[in-house]
Scaffold this active site. Structure first.
Site: not given
Lengths: 461, 461
Positions: A184, A210, A232, A326, A456, A461
């Site tokens: 992802t 992942k 996740t 991330e 995040n 958006s």
């Protein structure tokens, strides 16, 4: 905290998140377990053409593989978690394939979500070669992606039917395709393999996982009363060793506690977190035509070797997730020792690994041990004597470690040396609780950067 | 989570943190409790000339005030926490003054730290007017700032001796000076007052607090076996009502649970977190020359009124800390209802309020209810039926609320309307656990922004 006058400093100096591309590497075909085929296809869950979004790994062994799983403890179980748990339970810990999709988590999707998860199982079951299994279902299912949206199930079913059968293969590119279909926000596919021996016989293990955000799994064994969330973190491990379902589950539970349950990117447990392991015994010896399965009760020594290998391998896969966290620019090993129990050590390490103040200090390359101590101290630690606690920074470049607190007394820290260590991409911290016991635990975490907020805050958006 | 393709979007659009200066306001002299004087001085803990860093609030009443406290549960108790706890315990819940310094937390400072905390107590005691008290010590002490550094104690002692006595006063500017002396990364002094009545008699309450980061207090009453840490939340409340020490502690514990223990900026409990309350009875009636103290056993009704007033006032002060949260651009009220117990509701609300994914979504003005649900579900909630859970967004502008999940089924959410609500500086979310019980809890939190990373990544550099 004297962050005096610091509040409105000038502009953001944004350190770039280092590329992790080098962590994806080609692996020798001989290191992959025999008796498996894999693939990844573009079914259309993800809009961008050609991006792989459905992965399959199938055991081709006649003997139905032993299977075990750890699922998220989240109250809001995603449909694939419920379905996989049920299949494992009905089959007495046997399964022959895994199917996964990325792009949609199939979580909080009600009855339709359950039907869709079953449809993925049935469609994959239809691809399987003949076996001696009498089970009704053979495939375990996993999903990752947006919550609260239904799967585009007809695209997935069509994709499996039209593309999967003729692309399943046992070579590296096939495994790589499967690993890519898991991704992802991951920046590289996470695939590893290893060769090991038990009682003189050589076996192999391959695995993929992942995850990059919503990473702080806390998974329990399959079929307990308290499993399942929005995960996740997805991972699966395949071996050609033969291990009884009971011992496989026990080994996996042990391994997961010391690997996937010991990592944190952002402290967020998910609704789908799932780790699966299949052991098809394709490389195992047979007796009277039957595969001989390792079991803790009948082959304690063999079981321990397998458990150790599985734990190391799971830790290797788990660490890849932290490295790809991330916005992560640091990889930090948090070791807590001198604890009365493993659980206490693990809780303290977990708290430090999720502390926003500790993680922003890592990003700022600041050896702020006060924040580490304060985070550790927010956990109840029975009988702890603060005057016996020590904190040490551990560089990853084989230079000397740097004690910052020794027996409760702050050291006169050489800030230049501290900065040298914190500037490394990898470093460690060790917290010694001062002889409460001999137990220890290790956690792996990353820093907290502008990029995490960017990734995040931007999300939908 | 399908944050697909979002990972490497272009550049940072940094929303400015809105100014909170308007939250500091002038208060009428008549709203301050009688029988107190206050001041704030520059002793030199902070280097910048003129910046206030030591505050004092003194009860001038002859009757020694009742006093109560809640201290951090952190294992690593800062010296001022240990000393204040001991004084309260030795004096049977009586005290006559509070002294605070900012700029240095006096935490993890060993024996020297204890001596320095006692020196602050003795120096303030020397300023006190005569009283009927026979106690050995009269002053409670608090510190906030850098951990692991010793106080510049001679500067503090000199400052109290040379500046405090002739600047102590009862007017608004004097209280304001005291409030300013608490500040660290705070952008405005946090001072409030209120007038209330019990049984027809009018009383007053004034209070101040500080905090912007390292804010997720979890404080327990004074003199328990498990109190004290590095607290960056400090607060104190002064009233001219008379309440018995026992009832004052009970009311404070109740109030703190529903105020300071229900806020989070960054999920970080500190080593110094302290909330104090003094009730000097200067406005209370007397009987046979003795102040009549409200006690739960002898005046249940009066006690309940006081407890309610104290709780509301504590919540007002606590919310100021969240509004001034480091980097905060949003003020979010998290309400969890339909819970079997207050504790379950409080734990779920706390988890949502500390979720990095939820808080970055707030920053991104994204109504990402999946993250809210996932965070809530990571708490063990016995007997929860996911198909009965509902989530609603609550705008602060009196327009209609927006259900996003109703009885476990995702609504077809109007994203434009969702964005309208999330664009407000203030909004709320309500999670209904679906009739597990009638208990509810409220938490106040803020968003997680680039500025938080900036402020805390930069910290000591």
């Amino acid at each position: 905290m004297s962050r005096l006058f610091k509040r409105f400093s000038s502009t953001i100096t944004m350190k770039p998140t280092p590329s992790k591309a080098h962590l994806h590497r080609s692996l020798p075909a001989s290191s992959f377990p025999i008796g498996y085929v894999a693939t990844g296809i573009h079914a259309g869950v993800k809009k961008k053409p050609g991006v792989l979004d459905v992965g399959l790994i199938v055991s081709t062994a006649e003997h139905p593989a032993s299977a075990a799983a750890c699922f998220t403890r989240n109250v809001f179980k995603a449909a694939p978690v419920v379905v996989s748990d049920q299949i494992l339970s009905e089959n007495g810990g046997r399964a022959r394939a895994v199917v996964v999709n990325s792009g949609c988590a199939n979580a909080v999707t009600g009855r339709q979500g359950m039907e869709n998860a079953w449809a993925m199982v049935r469609e994959t079951d239809a691809l399987l070669p003949p076996s001696t299994s009498t089970a009704k279902n053979h495939t375990l299912v996993m999903s990752t992606g947006v919550i609260g949206q239904n799967l585009p199930i007809s695209k997935i079913v069509d994709g499996i039917r039209s593309q999967a059968a003729h692309t399943l293969a046992s070579d590296f590119p096939a495994w790589e395709r499967a690993a890519k279909a898991f991704m992802t926000t991951d920046t590289f596919p996470k695939l590893r393999s290893r060769v090991f021996s038990i009682n003189g016989t050589e076996f192999r293990m391959a695995g993929m996982d992942k995850g990059a955000g919503m990473i702080h799994p806390n998974m329990s064994p399959a079929s307990t009363s308290f499993s399942s969330l929005h995960a996740t973190l997805l991972g699966c491990i395949f071996t050609d060793a033969a291990v009884s379902p009971r011992s496989l589950q026990k080994a996996l539970t042990y391994a997961v506690d010391r690997s996937f349950n010991s990592i944190s990117v952002d402290g967020e447990m998910s609704t789908n977190d799932t780790i699966l392991v299949l052991a098809n015994g394709a490389a195992a010896s047979k007796k009277d035509g039957q595969v001989v399965e390792i079991d803790e009760e009948t082959d304690k020594e063999g079981y321990e070797v397998f458990k150790t290998q599985l734990t190391k391998f799971a830790a290797e896969l788990a660490q890849l997730v932290v490295r790809d966290g991330e916005g992560a620019t640091k990889f930090v090993t948090v070791n807590v020792k001198g604890a009365p129990t493993y659980e206490v050590a693990h809780r303290v390490a977990s708290r430090i690994s999720t502390s926003a103040l500790v993680k922003t200090a890592f990003y700022g390359e600041d050896a702020n041990w006060g924040r580490i101590l304060s985070a550790a101290g927010s956990i109840s630690i029975p009988d702890l004597d603060p005057s016996k606690v020590s904190v040490t920074f551990l560089p990853s470049d084989n230079t000397a470690s740097l004690p910052v607190l020794v027996n409760g007394e702050p050291e006169n820290v050489d800030e230049v040396r501290a900065k040298q260590i914190l500037t490394l991409e990898d470093f460690g911290i060790c917290i010694d609780l001062g002889g409460l016991g001999n137990e220890e635990a290790t956690y792996w975490t990353c820093d907290f950067s502008y990029d995490y907020v960017k990734i995040n805050g931007d999300y939908r958006s």
